[in-house]
Design an enzyme around this catalytic site. Structure first.
Site, PDB file in Angstrom:
ATOM      1  N   ASP A 251       2.225   2.684   2.578  1.00 39.95           N
ATOM      2  CA  ASP A 251       2.119   3.475   3.808  1.00 39.95           C
ATOM      3  C   ASP A 251       3.402   3.354   4.641  1.00 39.95           C
ATOM      4  OD1 ASP A 251      -0.333   4.021   2.902  1.00 39.95           O
ATOM      5  OD2 ASP A 251      -1.456   3.046   4.494  1.00 39.95           O
TER       6      ASP A 251
ATOM      7  N   CYS B  87       0.820  -1.211   0.000  1.00 39.30           N
ATOM      8  CA  CYS B  87       0.000   0.000   0.000  1.00 39.30           C
ATOM      9  C   CYS B  87       0.859   1.268   0.000  1.00 39.30           C
ATOM     10  CB  CYS B  87      -0.942   0.012   1.193  1.00 39.30           C
ATOM     11  SG  CYS B  87      -0.090   0.074   2.770  1.00 39.30           S
TER      12      CYS B  87
ATOM     13  N   CYS C 167      -2.613  -2.871   8.619  1.00 36.01           N
ATOM     14  CA  CYS C 167      -2.311  -1.535   9.143  1.00 36.01           C
ATOM     15  C   CYS C 167      -1.885  -1.642  10.611  1.00 36.01           C
ATOM     16  CB  CYS C 167      -3.528  -0.626   9.015  1.00 36.01           C
ATOM     17  SG  CYS C 167      -4.368  -0.748   7.418  1.00 36.01           S
TER      18      CYS C 167
ATOM     19  N   CYS D  85      -3.036   5.313   5.575  1.00 42.43           N
ATOM     20  CA  CYS D  85      -4.491   5.275   5.595  1.00 42.43           C
ATOM     21  C   CYS D  85      -5.022   5.570   6.998  1.00 42.43           C
ATOM     22  CB  CYS D  85      -4.960   3.903   5.145  1.00 42.43           C
ATOM     23  SG  CYS D  85      -4.652   2.655   6.396  1.00 42.43           S
TER      24      CYS D  85
HETATM   25 FE1  FES Z   1      -1.683  -0.053   4.250  1.00 38.51          FE
HETATM   26 FE2  FES Z   1      -3.431   0.894   5.912  1.00 38.51          FE
HETATM   27  S1  FES Z   1      -3.733   0.479   3.801  1.00 38.51           S
HETATM   28  S2  FES Z   1      -1.338   0.618   6.262  1.00 38.51           S
END
Ligand code: FES
Length: 124
Positions: free
Chosen positions: A36, A34, A103, A59
């Site tokens: 992040d 993702c 996450c 996110c």
């Molecule tokens: Fe990857 Fe939340 S979508 S940390």
């Protein structure tokens, strides 16, 4: 509703956001899928986490997870912070949707990375 009230609360009012200038341990982790990124700063005195701050570029669930994780380890011994699991973080948030569990994994990994950094600076 997809997200619990606790997730929404920690997403909208994240605790312990920021950085610590003279941190004793810093951990940065990312999720390649993702994209992040989460960074955790620890201020430690006599193996107790006196202060903790985080910066998360990610996110809402990642922000809520890091906020909750910092609350859970603040004031605790370093050894206890190492035991923090993503499951405990997700449970404290009253659950996360299945596709958002990674996450909370990021929060667990960021705390561990920060503690590892602290250990490598002090016992190395
Ligand atoms: Fe990857 Fe939340 S979508 S940390």
């Amino acid at each position: 509703m997809l997200y619990s009230e606790k997730v929404m609360d920690h997403f909208e009012h994240p605790r312990n956001v920021g950085m610590i200038e003279d941190a004793d341990g810093i951990g940065e982790v990312g999720n390649a899928t993702c994209g992040d990124i989460m960074k955790i700063y620890l201020k430690i005195d006599h193996d107790i986490i006196e202060d903790v701050k985080f910066k998360t570029f990610g996110c809402g669930s990642a922000i809520a997870s890091s906020s909750m994780a910092t609350e859970m380890i603040k004031g605790k011994p370093v050894s206890e912070a190492l035991q923090l699991s993503n499951k405990a973080v997700a449970e404290a948030l009253d659950g996360l949707p299945a596709h958002k569990l990674h996450c909370s994994v990021l929060a667990e990994e960021a705390v561990k990375a920060a503690v590892d950094d602290y250990y490598s600076r002090h016992n190395g």
